[in-house]
Scaffold this active site. Structure first.
Site, PDB file in Angstrom:
ATOM      1  N   ASN A  56     -10.081  -0.368  -0.172  1.00 38.65           N
ATOM      2  CA  ASN A  56      -8.627  -0.215  -0.147  1.00 38.65           C
ATOM      3  C   ASN A  56      -8.071  -0.813  -1.442  1.00 38.65           C
ATOM      4  O   ASN A  56      -8.157  -2.014  -1.657  1.00 38.65           O
ATOM      5  CB  ASN A  56      -8.092  -0.952   1.093  1.00 38.65           C
ATOM      6  CG  ASN A  56      -6.582  -0.944   1.194  1.00 38.65           C
ATOM      7  OD1 ASN A  56      -5.882  -0.533   0.266  1.00 38.65           O
ATOM      8  ND2 ASN A  56      -6.074  -1.413   2.320  1.00 38.65           N
ATOM      9  N   HIS A  79      -3.379   6.972   2.492  1.00 34.34           N
ATOM     10  CA  HIS A  79      -3.759   5.640   2.006  1.00 34.34           C
ATOM     11  C   HIS A  79      -5.171   5.349   2.514  1.00 34.34           C
ATOM     12  O   HIS A  79      -5.471   5.549   3.689  1.00 34.34           O
ATOM     13  CB  HIS A  79      -2.756   4.620   2.531  1.00 34.34           C
ATOM     14  CG  HIS A  79      -3.181   3.212   2.282  1.00 34.34           C
ATOM     15  ND1 HIS A  79      -3.700   2.809   1.076  1.00 34.34           N
ATOM     16  CD2 HIS A  79      -3.176   2.114   3.089  1.00 34.34           C
ATOM     17  CE1 HIS A  79      -4.000   1.519   1.154  1.00 34.34           C
ATOM     18  NE2 HIS A  79      -3.699   1.079   2.358  1.00 34.34           N
ATOM     19  N   CYS A 101       0.821  -1.217   0.000  1.00 35.06           N
ATOM     20  CA  CYS A 101       0.000   0.000   0.000  1.00 35.06           C
ATOM     21  C   CYS A 101       0.858   1.271   0.000  1.00 35.06           C
ATOM     22  O   CYS A 101       0.362   2.359  -0.284  1.00 35.06           O
ATOM     23  CB  CYS A 101      -0.943  -0.001   1.200  1.00 35.06           C
ATOM     24  SG  CYS A 101      -1.967  -1.474   1.250  1.00 35.06           S
TER      25      CYS A 101
HETATM   26  C1  LIG Z   1     -10.275  -5.665   9.585  1.00 38.18           C
HETATM   27  C2  LIG Z   1     -10.942  -4.624  10.495  1.00 38.18           C
HETATM   28  C3  LIG Z   1     -11.971  -3.836   9.729  1.00 38.18           C
HETATM   29  C4  LIG Z   1     -11.628  -5.374  11.629  1.00 38.18           C
HETATM   30  O1  LIG Z   1     -12.283  -4.455  12.488  1.00 38.18           O
HETATM   31  P1  LIG Z   1     -12.265  -4.692  14.064  1.00 38.18           P
HETATM   32  O2  LIG Z   1     -13.185  -3.719  14.657  1.00 38.18           O
HETATM   33  O3  LIG Z   1     -10.830  -4.622  14.462  1.00 38.18           O
HETATM   34  O4  LIG Z   1     -12.868  -6.122  14.201  1.00 38.18           O
HETATM   35  P2  LIG Z   1     -12.168  -7.406  14.849  1.00 38.18           P
HETATM   36  O5  LIG Z   1     -11.063  -7.891  13.956  1.00 38.18           O
HETATM   37  O6  LIG Z   1     -11.826  -7.095  16.267  1.00 38.18           O
HETATM   38  O7  LIG Z   1     -13.343  -8.441  14.776  1.00 38.18           O
HETATM   39  C5  LIG Z   1     -14.474  -8.318  15.615  1.00 38.18           C
HETATM   40  C6  LIG Z   1     -15.443  -9.431  15.256  1.00 38.18           C
HETATM   41  O8  LIG Z   1     -15.999  -9.168  13.959  1.00 38.18           O
HETATM   42  C7  LIG Z   1     -15.921 -10.330  13.170  1.00 38.18           C
HETATM   43  N1  LIG Z   1     -15.805  -9.957  11.762  1.00 38.18           N
HETATM   44  C8  LIG Z   1     -14.687  -9.827  11.009  1.00 38.18           C
HETATM   45  N2  LIG Z   1     -15.014  -9.475   9.771  1.00 38.18           N
HETATM   46  C9  LIG Z   1     -16.364  -9.381   9.730  1.00 38.18           C
HETATM   47  C10 LIG Z   1     -17.301  -9.055   8.733  1.00 38.18           C
HETATM   48  N3  LIG Z   1     -16.922  -8.748   7.476  1.00 38.18           N
HETATM   49  N4  LIG Z   1     -18.605  -9.045   9.062  1.00 38.18           N
HETATM   50  C11 LIG Z   1     -19.025  -9.330  10.283  1.00 38.18           C
HETATM   51  N5  LIG Z   1     -18.187  -9.651  11.273  1.00 38.18           N
HETATM   52  C12 LIG Z   1     -16.875  -9.679  11.009  1.00 38.18           C
HETATM   53  C13 LIG Z   1     -14.703 -11.067  13.681  1.00 38.18           C
HETATM   54  O9  LIG Z   1     -14.789 -12.438  13.353  1.00 38.18           O
HETATM   55  C14 LIG Z   1     -14.818 -10.812  15.159  1.00 38.18           C
HETATM   56  O10 LIG Z   1     -15.723 -11.716  15.694  1.00 38.18           O
HETATM   57  P3  LIG Z   1     -15.432 -12.426  17.093  1.00 38.18           P
HETATM   58  O11 LIG Z   1     -15.322 -11.294  18.081  1.00 38.18           O
HETATM   59  O12 LIG Z   1     -16.616 -13.297  17.279  1.00 38.18           O
HETATM   60  O13 LIG Z   1     -14.146 -13.157  16.905  1.00 38.18           O
HETATM   61  C15 LIG Z   1      -9.874  -3.647  11.072  1.00 38.18           C
HETATM   62  O14 LIG Z   1      -9.085  -4.314  12.020  1.00 38.18           O
HETATM   63  C16 LIG Z   1      -8.971  -3.093  10.012  1.00 38.18           C
HETATM   64  O15 LIG Z   1      -9.391  -2.338   9.150  1.00 38.18           O
HETATM   65  N6  LIG Z   1      -7.662  -3.444  10.065  1.00 38.18           N
HETATM   66  C17 LIG Z   1      -6.699  -3.027   9.076  1.00 38.18           C
HETATM   67  C18 LIG Z   1      -7.020  -3.628   7.756  1.00 38.18           C
HETATM   68  C19 LIG Z   1      -5.822  -3.942   6.940  1.00 38.18           C
HETATM   69  O16 LIG Z   1      -4.988  -4.698   7.301  1.00 38.18           O
HETATM   70  N7  LIG Z   1      -5.722  -3.344   5.761  1.00 38.18           N
HETATM   71  C20 LIG Z   1      -4.658  -3.557   4.882  1.00 38.18           C
HETATM   72  C21 LIG Z   1      -3.433  -2.895   5.334  1.00 38.18           C
HETATM   73  S1  LIG Z   1      -2.989  -1.468   4.490  1.00 38.18           S
END
Ligand SMILES: CC(C)(COP(=O)(O)OP(=O)(O)OC[C@H]1O[C@@H](n2cnc3c(N)ncnc32)[C@H](O)[C@@H]1OP(=O)(O)O)[C@@H](O)C(=O)NCCC(=O)NCCS
Length: 332
Positions: free
Chosen positions: A289, A259, A119
């Site tokens: 993204n 980004h 990215c």
């Molecule tokens: C991925 C992201 C949106 C997750 O958001 P979050 O608030 O951190 O959510 P969590 O990972 O803590 O997951 C919470 C719950 O939601 C669930 N979940 C994950 N994706 C889901 C989806 N698409 N729909 C519904 N639930 C989802 C998980 O399984 C988890 O459930 P659990 O508590 O029963 O295990 C966030 O962490 C993010 O944007 N991270 C960076 C993304 C990235 O790496 N981008 C590329 C790099 S440049």
């Protein structure tokens, strides 16, 4: 590595972007995954993303964005001295995607290579262009970020596939540009975090054999929470560094084009820095993204919407797999 105080100035002579026609909405994901529009939008700020047609590869997206950027610059294709394609989804492992783009665009006097900085790729490309123009090696460099992320996503993994889309953004960086002068650029990395975002198979460590494909090792895996924390702190640190190095505060900042990773990541960093929301350009609601393409697409849209205004500081900040990061501060 920092590039500044170069002999010759480099600025932005033209920009362009291209996104495929097909739209994949959060509601579409509701039909194939255990997820909801509400969950995706509230956690990421994304509503839809674009998906390349089956016959389109990353070079096709880059060619279109590159053509638009060259047209916008007013240059002829034979005046481009180098094409840098930033991508994690090249057409092939060999050859690089940039020479394919170079041939299609008729840039007969141009070198061409790919940058794989995930990215951070587009901003990394700008930094390389600034250095090569600054030391007098080149006059005009076409930097393109392009991705077909849909080709490496696991559409059964709700935690990753909802985040990404396809597209391409491009900029002609030139010694003759009268706007968008790159005042400073910076690239950095911390390979200790290389495990947080990976495509395990398809490279020299693990070729994509049948077993690897069956285990989906040719697809992207991410540790979203780890990346979230890294992204917030890196975004904040890079922006603070620009403000410190050029001695301005939130009031002096014109626009940030970050980004397009996750609205909550950007919002959280901005709050800590006391920077108002209107000083940030976001388009991830429409495109998700797009990895190496994201800053290029957003920069072109911001310019077309006349968001950076003459004389303002324009900050570009990116971070991603590697872990890598890159920033550039421009005077618009
Ligand atoms: C991925 C992201 C949106 C997750 O958001 P979050 O608030 O951190 O959510 P969590 O990972 O803590 O997951 C919470 C719950 O939601 C669930 N979940 C994950 N994706 C889901 C989806 N698409 N729909 C519904 N639930 C989802 C998980 O399984 C988890 O459930 P659990 O508590 O029963 O295990 C966030 O962490 C993010 O944007 N991270 C960076 C993304 C990235 O790496 N981008 C590329 C790099 S440049």
């Amino acid at each position: 590595m920092t590039t500044q105080n170069t002999v010759r100035e480099a600025g932005i002579l033209g920009t362009g972007h291209y996104v495929p026609e097909k739209v994949l909405t959060n509601r579409d994901f509701e039909k194939i995954l255990d997820t909801t529009d509400e969950w995706i939008y509230s956690r990421t700020g994304m509503k839809e993303r674009r998906i390349a047609a089956p016959e389109q590869a990353t070079s096709d997206l880059c060619i279109e964005a590159g053509r638009r950027a060259i047209e916008d610059s007013g240059l002829q294709p034979d005046q481009i001295g180098l094409i840098i394609v930033a991508t994690v989804t090249p057409d092939h492992l060999v050859p690089a995607t940039a020479p394919i783009v170079q041939h299609a665009l008729g840039c007969v006097n141009s070198g061409a290579f790919d940058v794989e900085a995930a990215c951070s790729g587009f901003v990394t490309g700008l930094s390389v262009a600034q250095g090569l123009i600054g030391n007098g090696t080149l006059d005009n460099v076409l930097v393109i970020g392009g991705e077909c992320m849909s080709r490496i996503l696991d559409y059964e993994d709700r935690a990753s596939c909802i985040l990404f889309g396809d597209g391409s953004g491009a900029a002609v960086v030139s010694s003759t540009a009268t706007r968008g002068r790159i005042l400073q650029s910076f690239v950095g990395a911390d390979g200790s975090g290389s495990h947080t975002m990976q495509v395990m198979a398809g490279g020299s460590r693990r070729p994509a054999d049948i077993a690897a494909v069956q285990e989906k090792m040719h697809l992207l895996t991410i540790k979203g929470n780890d990346v979230f924390k890294f992204a917030v702190s890196t975004f904040r640190r890079l922006l603070e560094q620009q403000m410190r190095d050029f001695d301005f505060g939130p009031d002096g900042l014109g626009l940030v084009v970050p980004h397009q990773v996750n609205y909550r990541i950007i919002e959280s960093a901005l709050k800590k820095l006391d920077i108002p929301e209107e000083k940030i350009f976001m388009n991830l609601e429409k495109y998700g993204n797009t990895s190496g393409a994201s800053v290029g697409i957003a920069l072109d849209e911001a310019i077309r919407q006349k968001r950076p205004q003459e004389g303002q500081y324009l900050s570009l900040i990116a971070f991603g797999a590697g872990l890598t990061w890159a920033s550039a501060l421009l005077r618009w």
